[in-house]
Every structure is written in structure tokens, then in C-alpha cells.
Design an enzyme around this catalytic site. Structure first.
Site, short mmCIF file in Angstrom:
data_model
loop_
_atom_site.label_atom_id
_atom_site.label_comp_id
_atom_site.label_asym_id
_atom_site.label_seq_id
_atom_site.Cartn_x
_atom_site.Cartn_y
_atom_site.Cartn_z
CB CYS A 68 40.55 28.05 28.52
SG CYS A 68 42.05 27.58 29.41
CB CYS A 111 46.27 42.02 38.38
SG CYS A 111 45.65 42.19 40.07
NE ARG A 132 40.64 41.30 42.57
CZ ARG A 132 41.72 40.53 42.62
NH1 ARG A 132 41.87 39.54 41.79
NH2 ARG A 132 42.65 40.77 43.52
#
Length: 342
Positions: free
Chosen positions: A57, A97, A266
Site C-alpha cells: 500500500c 479499535c 468518521r
């Protein structure tokens, strides 16, 4: 008006093209129809396994292809994770999270992951994990442990995706979302803007999420933090492309709110560099969830004190109740039944 999953790209493009004040009015109206306008969900994000990820990525400092100085670590001890969760709960976070820099978790890692999920839930917090791709069996294990949300971002538009990542396809990501849905876990999926994409890419990004069979319960929208040593960081740092225009970012939030009215939208990475005025516009446009604390996975964040001061200035308070989409689905409502009168 019932939830729609049949948005066309032309319709979404037309929303982006609205005069800014009209777009904000429509987004704010939609938001108020489904959410308390003065409540924002506080979430805390912890990296439970950092670095060494085999994915390429282009934005990620944890990739083995990045020369970012992020050292690879093993999975954190369960007790250390639970201690961090307790601190986040005491600071007012509703959701905890946890992210692990894996392409996919190994089966040998799952018992510890399951123990972490159970421990955090026992504290009364919502749980969210991002562990990479999942098999159906792994998704089922997480569901049995009580995982509330699984995060797996689509990152960008289908057209741009292959220029950002080559080691995992968009179809791979959507397959994992299917496994998560089939296991009965709520979906958290969004992406990153400011990667040099065009508005057409932002349209494609929103379109992909808004036309899923069920909207994600959470939609994180990140502004790229260009980290030196990453492909995009080296390419975009110190250039005009390195920061998305504030108005365009707010537009993206507003369009996400209109097309996915009951989802939690968010403000994620990049918020620490936004002015208070930009953040206020995002809240007006329908953003109602943030990561709080001093750090995200490997990037800086605004911090609890700064967020408390901003909330006080804006008259906002932390969400304590259930999210609308999750609550409706917990009652067994079908998409056709998830209608709220304006």
C-alpha cells in the site's frame, strides 16, 4: 425515505457539484433526520501489531516496501492491550479499535485475538479489529468472540486502486467484507482522500460504498498523511497534492452522509492538521465519529485535551447511545424497513 443502495455515479457527481452551502444544508438535514446533531462518537485506535506488513500500500509506513523507519513488532501481550483499552474507556472512548499490520492473520494468532476481543467487551466498550483479509472461519471466530465491528477499507475508487496497491485487489477487500457480513459482524469501511486522486475518483469511492448490499455501519474518511519513505509520501510531500483542499474534503464528508444517512461517518487520519473551522464544517456536514488520543496507528493525532476543548467551543458531547444503523439491524430490520421520515 428508505435507505438507497442504487445510487448512480451521475447522482453522486451531481451532489459534489452542488453549491457548497446547499450541499451542507442537505447533508445537515439528512444528518439530523437520523442522528443527534450535537453528539460525536469517541473512538480510540491502538496498533496491536506494528510493521512488517507484506502488502505494498503506497500510503502505509508499516509496509515492508516502505523506508519509513517503522520497526516490525510481534502481537502485543493481551494484558497490555486490555490496559490500553481501560485507559481509553476512562478517557471517554466508546469504541476501542485495534489494528494489526498483517496481510491476513494466521490461525495461530486467533486465540490471542479472541481473548482480546472478549476482554475489551467485558469492559463495556465496543470492539473493532482490522487484521487484513479474513477467511470465513476466522470471521466466524471473531463473531463468536463478540467482535462488534471489523474494519477493512476499500481505500479509493476502483479505477485508482491498482495504482495505490498491487498486492491485494479491490475484489479481495470486498470478499473479506462479505465474510464479515456473513458472520454477522458490523462493517467499518472507508478510505483515503488526498492521494492525488481526481474528483471522479472520490465519486467512485463513495459510489462503491453506497451501493454495497448493506451500507457500512461506519465509514472512516482519512486525509492522507504523507509519510516520508512511503511511495505516496515521497511523491506528494511538499507538493500541493499532499493536502486535499479543505472545502473538497468537507464535500466528501457531506456526500458520504447524504448517500449513507444512517452510517457513522468518521473523521480519521489527517484531522490533526485540520483547522478547528474545517472540523466544525465536517461536523455540520454529518461527521459524527472521531479517533481521539495522541496517536493513530503510526501517525500523530489531535489528542484528548485538544478534542475536549474543541467540543466545548462547538457545544458537542460524546455519544453514549447506540448507533442508528447498528441498533436497527440488531432488531432484525431489513433494508426496506430501515426508513425514517424526514
Amino acid at each position: 425515505m428508505p435507505l438507497r443502495t442504487d445510487w448512480t455515479r451521475d447522482e453522486i457527481d451531481a451532489l459534489f457539484d452542488l453549491p457548497f452551502t446547499e450541499l451542507l444544508f442537505q447533508a445537515a438535514t439528512t444528518h439530523r433526520a437520523h442522528h443527534a446533531p450535537d453528539e460525536v462518537q469517541l473512538c480510540t485506535l491502538l496498533s496491536i501489531k506494528t510493521g512488517g506488513c507484506p502488502e505494498d500500500c503506497g500510503y502505509c509506513s508499516q509496509s515492508i516496501y516502505a523506508d519509513s523507519g517503522v520497526a516490525a513488532t510481534k502481537l502485543m501481550d493481551v494484558r497490555a492491550v486490555l490496559q490500553s483499552a481501560a485507559q481509553a474507556r476512562d478517557a471517554g472512548s466508546q469504541r476501542f479499535c485495534m489494528g494489526a499490520a498483517w496481510r491476513n492473520p494466521k490461525d495461530r494468532d486467533m486465540p490471542a485475538i479472541v481473548e482480546i476481543v472478549k476482554g475489551v467487551r467485558a469492559m463495556g466498550m465496543e470492539t473493532c479489529m482490522t487484521l487484513g483479509m479474513l477467511t470465513p472461519a476466522q470471521a466466524a471466530m471473531l463473531a463468536e468472540a463478540g467482535l462488534d465491528y471489523y474494519n477493512h477499507n476499500i481505500d479509493t475508487s476502483p479505477e485508482l486502486y491498482g495504482e495505490i496497491i498491487t498486492t491485494r485487489t479491490l475484489e479481495d477487500r470486498l470478499e473479506t467484507l462479505d465474510h464479515v457480513r456473513a458472520a454477522g459482524i458490523n462493517v467499518c469501511s472507508g478510505g483515503i482522500v488526498g492521494m492525488g486522486e481526481t474528483r471522479a475518483d472520490r465519486v467512485g469511492f463513495i459510489h462503491t460504498l453506497a451501493t454495497l448490499p448493506r451500507h457500512p455501519e461506519s465509514v472512516p474518511i482519512n486525509a492522507l498523511v504523507p509519510i516520508k519513505g512511503t511511495v505516496l509520501g515521497n511523491m506528494l510531500a511538499d507538493t500541493p497534492l499532499a493536502r486535499i483542499d479543505d472545502i473538497e474534503f468537507v464535500r466528501t464528508v457531506a456526500v458520504a452522509r447524504i448517500t449513507m444517512p444512517q452510517s457513522m461517518v468518521r473523521l480519521s487520519a489527517g484531522r490533526e492538521s485540520m483547522s478547528e473551522a474545517t472540523q466544525a464544517l465536517c461536523f455540520l456536514a454529518g461527521a459524527n465519529s472521531i479517533f481521539t488520543g495522541d496517536r493513530l496507528l503510526t501517525a500523530a493525532n489531535a489528542g484528548d485535551d485538544a478534542d475536549a476543548a474543541l467540543f466545548a467551543r462547538l457545544g458537542l458531547k460524546a455519544l453514549t447511545g447506540e448507533e442508528p444503523l447498528r441498533a436497527a439491524r440488531a432488531c432484525g430490520s431489513s433494508p426496506a424497513e430501515l426508513a425514517t421520515a424526514d
